[in-house]
Each structure stands twice: as C-alpha cells, then as structure tokens.
Design an enzyme around this catalytic site. Structure first.
Site, PDB file in Angstrom:
ATOM      1  N   GLY A  73       0.972  -1.215   0.010  1.00 19.92           N
ATOM      2  CA  GLY A  73       0.067  -0.058  -0.068  1.00 19.92           C
ATOM      3  C   GLY A  73       0.814   1.277  -0.003  1.00 19.92           C
ATOM      4  O   GLY A  73       1.840   1.248   0.611  1.00 19.92           O
TER       5      GLY A  73
ATOM      6  N   GLY B  33       6.746  -2.330   3.281  1.00 20.37           N
ATOM      7  CA  GLY B  33       6.317  -2.529   4.911  1.00 20.37           C
ATOM      8  C   GLY B  33       6.495  -4.134   5.093  1.00 20.37           C
ATOM      9  O   GLY B  33       7.438  -4.596   4.145  1.00 20.37           O
TER      10      GLY B  33
ATOM     11  N   GLY C 243       5.240  -7.054   4.525  1.00 21.57           N
ATOM     12  CA  GLY C 243       5.163  -7.819   3.546  1.00 21.57           C
ATOM     13  C   GLY C 243       6.151  -7.722   2.562  1.00 21.57           C
ATOM     14  O   GLY C 243       6.945  -8.609   2.319  1.00 21.57           O
TER      15      GLY C 243
ATOM     16  N   THR D 258       5.327   2.321   5.899  1.00 23.68           N
ATOM     17  CA  THR D 258       3.804   1.929   6.227  1.00 23.68           C
ATOM     18  C   THR D 258       3.036   2.982   7.172  1.00 23.68           C
ATOM     19  O   THR D 258       3.613   3.360   7.911  1.00 23.68           O
ATOM     20  CB  THR D 258       3.414   0.735   6.925  1.00 23.68           C
ATOM     21  OG1 THR D 258       2.205   0.414   7.376  1.00 23.68           O
ATOM     22  CG2 THR D 258       4.540   0.358   7.894  1.00 23.68           C
ATOM     23  N   ILE D 259       1.834   3.423   6.542  1.00 22.83           N
ATOM     24  CA  ILE D 259       1.052   4.451   7.441  1.00 22.83           C
ATOM     25  C   ILE D 259       0.955   3.715   8.974  1.00 22.83           C
ATOM     26  O   ILE D 259       0.608   4.234   9.952  1.00 22.83           O
ATOM     27  CB  ILE D 259      -0.235   4.791   7.078  1.00 22.83           C
ATOM     28  CG1 ILE D 259      -1.227   3.678   6.730  1.00 22.83           C
ATOM     29  CG2 ILE D 259       0.047   5.691   5.776  1.00 22.83           C
ATOM     30  CD1 ILE D 259      -2.532   4.277   6.542  1.00 22.83           C
ATOM     31  N   ASP D 260       0.971   2.266   9.099  1.00 22.13           N
ATOM     32  CA  ASP D 260       0.421   1.666  10.158  1.00 22.13           C
ATOM     33  C   ASP D 260       1.622   1.594  11.379  1.00 22.13           C
ATOM     34  O   ASP D 260       1.157   1.225  12.432  1.00 22.13           O
ATOM     35  CB  ASP D 260       0.102   0.215   9.723  1.00 22.13           C
ATOM     36  CG  ASP D 260      -1.228  -0.064   9.087  1.00 22.13           C
ATOM     37  OD1 ASP D 260      -1.643   0.910   8.782  1.00 22.13           O
ATOM     38  OD2 ASP D 260      -1.575  -1.348   8.576  1.00 22.13           O
TER      39      ASP D 260
ATOM     40  N   ARG E 252     -24.157  13.961  19.228  1.00 18.58           N
ATOM     41  CA  ARG E 252     -24.171  12.558  18.748  1.00 18.58           C
ATOM     42  C   ARG E 252     -23.006  11.953  19.065  1.00 18.58           C
ATOM     43  O   ARG E 252     -22.059  12.396  19.670  1.00 18.58           O
ATOM     44  CB  ARG E 252     -24.058  12.393  17.186  1.00 18.58           C
ATOM     45  CG  ARG E 252     -25.328  12.646  16.428  1.00 18.58           C
ATOM     46  CD  ARG E 252     -25.446  12.854  15.138  1.00 18.58           C
ATOM     47  NE  ARG E 252     -26.507  13.204  14.395  1.00 18.58           N
ATOM     48  CZ  ARG E 252     -26.654  13.880  13.198  1.00 18.58           C
ATOM     49  NH1 ARG E 252     -25.780  14.342  12.847  1.00 18.58           N
ATOM     50  NH2 ARG E 252     -27.958  13.866  12.795  1.00 18.58           N
TER      51      ARG E 252
ATOM     52  N   GLY F 140      -5.282  -0.038  10.267  1.00 19.63           N
ATOM     53  CA  GLY F 140      -4.430  -0.604  11.298  1.00 19.63           C
ATOM     54  C   GLY F 140      -4.829  -1.634  11.261  1.00 19.63           C
ATOM     55  O   GLY F 140      -5.786  -2.306  12.170  1.00 19.63           O
TER      56      GLY F 140
ATOM     57  N   LEU G 202      -8.228   7.864   2.835  1.00 25.38           N
ATOM     58  CA  LEU G 202      -7.926   9.234   2.919  1.00 25.38           C
ATOM     59  C   LEU G 202      -6.572   9.351   3.709  1.00 25.38           C
ATOM     60  O   LEU G 202      -5.745  10.089   3.639  1.00 25.38           O
ATOM     61  CB  LEU G 202      -9.104   9.806   3.677  1.00 25.38           C
ATOM     62  CG  LEU G 202     -10.458  10.219   2.803  1.00 25.38           C
ATOM     63  CD1 LEU G 202     -11.219  10.571   3.526  1.00 25.38           C
ATOM     64  CD2 LEU G 202     -10.080  11.005   1.949  1.00 25.38           C
TER      65      LEU G 202
HETATM   66  O1  F6P Z   1      -0.652  -0.124   4.561  1.00 27.23           O
HETATM   67  C1  F6P Z   1      -1.346  -0.924   5.450  1.00 27.23           C
HETATM   68  C2  F6P Z   1      -2.895  -0.764   5.412  1.00 27.23           C
HETATM   69  O2  F6P Z   1      -2.970   0.684   5.313  1.00 27.23           O
HETATM   70  C3  F6P Z   1      -3.793  -1.739   6.159  1.00 27.23           C
HETATM   71  O3  F6P Z   1      -3.981  -0.845   7.216  1.00 27.23           O
HETATM   72  C4  F6P Z   1      -4.896  -1.803   5.377  1.00 27.23           C
HETATM   73  O4  F6P Z   1      -5.495  -3.046   5.857  1.00 27.23           O
HETATM   74  C5  F6P Z   1      -4.250  -1.975   4.232  1.00 27.23           C
HETATM   75  O5  F6P Z   1      -3.360  -0.960   4.005  1.00 27.23           O
HETATM   76  C6  F6P Z   1      -5.612  -1.756   3.044  1.00 27.23           C
HETATM   77  O6  F6P Z   1      -4.813  -1.811   1.877  1.00 27.23           O
HETATM   78  P1  F6P Z   1      -5.703  -1.887   0.312  1.00 27.23           P
HETATM   79  O7  F6P Z   1      -7.092  -1.383   0.610  1.00 27.23           O
HETATM   80  O8  F6P Z   1      -4.804  -1.123  -0.626  1.00 27.23           O
HETATM   81  O9  F6P Z   1      -5.586  -3.176   0.079  1.00 27.23           O
END
Ligand code: F6P
Length: 366
Positions: free
Chosen positions: A13, A122, A124, A146-148, A183, A191, A291
C-alpha cells in the site's frame, strides 16, 4: 563488487513520503555516479513488461524526480498483489491461481544487470525482499514504509505521521459536528494488526474511546463510558476504532470482495450499530480508510523519507547489503532484513502512550 547500476521499487500500500524517498535515492545515487532505474508497480514492470507503453523499467534521471518531494502516491506505482512467490495468474479454468514466479523475476533482475535493489515497503514487501536475497536475487537495501507504523526495528516508518496528523484533524472536525448534534461519532481508521494510528490520533484528538487490535473490547464497557459522559452533561462522544479491532468474545470484522476474497471492513459501522442500541443515542460512523494514505506528507515524513533515501545509497556505497535503514534518533542505522522482518511492532500494553490514554480518562474498551 562496486555498484554501478541500481533499481528502486515501491511495494504494498502507498504511504505519503514514497516520492520523497525516490527523489533522495535518485539524486544521491547520481552523486555517486551510479545509474538509477525504477521498476513499475512493484515487480510487475519486470514480470509483465508488455503492460507498459514506456517499458516496465524506466531510467530515472534528475529530471524524473524534480518537484515530487511533497506529492503523495508514488511515481513508480505499486501493488499489494504482486508477491513473486505467490503471483495471481488466471489459469486455464478462468480461476486465479497463485504461481511462484520468483525464478523468472530473479532472471529478469539479472538480465538488467542491477547491482542492488532499493526496496521501499512494509512488512510484506520487505519479507519478500529478504526471500529474494535468499534465493539468488541481487543485494537489497530496504526502506521502511507504512502508515500503520508496525515495522519493528525502526522507531517510526514514514507515512505514519501524515496519517496521524490527518486523522487528528478529522477528529477535530467530528468533535464540532458531534457536539452540535449531541451524537456519538465512531471513526474507523486503518491498522490491520497494530493500533498505532487509532491510539496516537485518538489521544491527540481527545477521543473518549479508542479500540485497537491489541486490546479486545467489551462493547458494554464502551456504552458505559458514553452513558457516564451523558450523566456528566456531555452529550456527545468520539470513538476511534482501528479496522483490526475485535470484541473480547468475537473476531475481526470482515467483508467479502467480489470474487469471494475477504478483507477487513465495517468494524466502525458495527460498533456504531451496537452503541446506538445500547445507549439509545444517535450514532454516526465515518471510515477514513484510504484518505489516510493519500495527501501531502508532513514535514516530519518528508524529512525522514529524504534521510532514508539518502542513507540507503550511502549505506550501499559503504558496503551494507540485505539490510533495512531504520530511524534510531538522532541517527539512521542499518538493520539486517532478517531481523527487521522477524516480527511486527504492536502497541506494547505497558507503554507510556497506553498509560497516558488511561490516565486521561480515555476508555480502551477493556
Ligand atoms: O498499508 C497498510 C494498510 O494501510 C492496512 O492498514 C490496510 O488494511 C491496508 O493497507 C489496505 O490496503 P488496500 O486497501 O490497498 O488493500
């Protein structure tokens, strides 16, 4: 063997800062007199070159990387379906079959005579990179993306700060509308395995509840927190939930993709539905999803991306091989890929940030 010719690729990603890394890699490599190439869409440019009008491998010059530091995405393209050891190909029966194309890939890398590969990815992508080095592929220099923020061995990955900053801004906005309508606003953030984004944005954005994969939640406790606020005269609440969060007596929330594949999804909506029933309050769910991956990298992410890119080339020039650059303030160090990919970095339950959240009265759902 002295390096003369390198290739760079982005895998998995996307994350804000990828282009800044590519720019630093190219400019620094050129300063050493090396030739630099970019592989399109992770390894697809080598495995499926016919798909690309201008070639699956492109020559990267100073001009190719001009003015891209602040741009989200990646000029090279990326995919999270391009594992060369399990590459999805449509078989004779029309079904997708996972095929090992690693030998073909390594042959293609050799034909291009790359002396080293810069692999920006990341967990993977870097695990695949390590496997390639163990199967006769060229030397690798990994860059942690990775944003995670779930890569061990680096204090932080690039992309994370941008994701947290944007999520925090969204929480500020949702506070305003949640308050106006009395609300409960449930905000789902990315994540998969680690709750870093939910936790840091939740604390910075003064959420009332934060649900992360590391702490299975009890929805009754979440409802109790909202009811308590109600009693105290606070008629709105902000609940941040990571996509990989799960209830104590249940599993993660999955949705089916066309074709039958499963992916994480809808946890925010599920939590919202349950809270509406349990509290009787008006509840809305918002999913920030991709986003968080787009947009302009923050100054922090740009800086570490540029530092990582330059350090990647500096490290190769100094003889580093099959390592990942890692932020270890105030410096950048090199960690063996085997170590960097051994396990992911979850939020430690005894960490200061978890303690801080609890001390500030934030419910973690347990
Ligand atoms: O980069 C990791 C991540 O942001 C995860 O948190 C999320 O599950 C995944 O990417 C979603 O990636 P895609 O929608 O591109 O398969």
């Amino acid at each position: 063997m002295p390096i003369k010719r390198i290739a760079v690729m982005t895998g998995g990603g996307d994350a804000p800062g990828l282009n800044a890394v590519i720019r630093a890699v190219v400019i620094t490599a050129l300063s050493y007199g090396w030739e630099c190439f970019g592989i399109r869409d992770s390894y697809d440019g080598l495995l499926e070159p016919e798909r690309y009008r201008e070639g699956g491998v492109i020559h990267l010059t100073r001009e190719s990387v001009r003015g891209i530091t602040h741009l989200g995405g990646t000029i090279l393209g990326t995919t999270n379906k391009g594992d060369p050891f399990a590459y999805p190909l449509v078989g004779a029966n029309g079904q997708v079959e996972l095929t090992d194309r690693s030998v073909e890939l390594i042959r293609a890398l050799r034909q291009h005579q790359f002396d080293a590969l810069i692999i920006i990815g990341g967990d993977g992508t870097l695990s695949i990179a390590y496997a390639l080095t163990q199967n006769g592929g060229p030397p690798v220099m990994g860059v942690p993306k990775t944003i995670d923020n779930d890569l061990a061995q680096t204090t932080v990955t690039f992309g994370f700060d941008t994701a947290v900053s944007f999520a925090t801004e969204c929480l500020d906005r949702l506070h305003a509308t949640g308050h106006a309508h009395s609300r409960v606003m449930v905000v789902e953030v990315m994540g998969r395995n680690a709750g870093w984004i939910a936790l840091e944005a939740g604390v910075a954005g003064t959420a009332d509840v934060i649900l992360i994969p590391e702490i299975p939640y009890d929805i009754n406790r979440v409802a109790a927190k909202i009811k308590k606020r109600e009693e105290q005269g606070h008629h709105f609440a902000i609940v941040v939930v990571a996509e990989g969060a799960r209830p104590q007596q249940g599993t993660v929330s999955m949705v089916e993709r066309p074709g039958g594949a499963q992916r994480l999804g809808r946890i925010g909506e599920k939590v919202a539905e349950e809270l509406q029933t349990l509290t009787g309050k008006d509840v809305r769910a918002v999913t920030l999803g991709h986003l968080l991956r787009g947009g302009t990298p923050t100054a922090f992410d740009r800086l570490i991306s540029l530092r990582f890119g330059a350090a990647a080339i500096r490290g190769l020039a100094a003889g580093q091989r099959n390592v990942m650059v890692a932020l270890d303030p105030p410096t950048v160090r090199y960690v063996p890929l085997a170590e960097a990919t051994r396990q992911i970095k979850l939020v430690p339950l005894d960490s200061d940030i978890i303690q801080t959240a609890r001390e500030l009265g934030i419910s973690l759902g347990d």
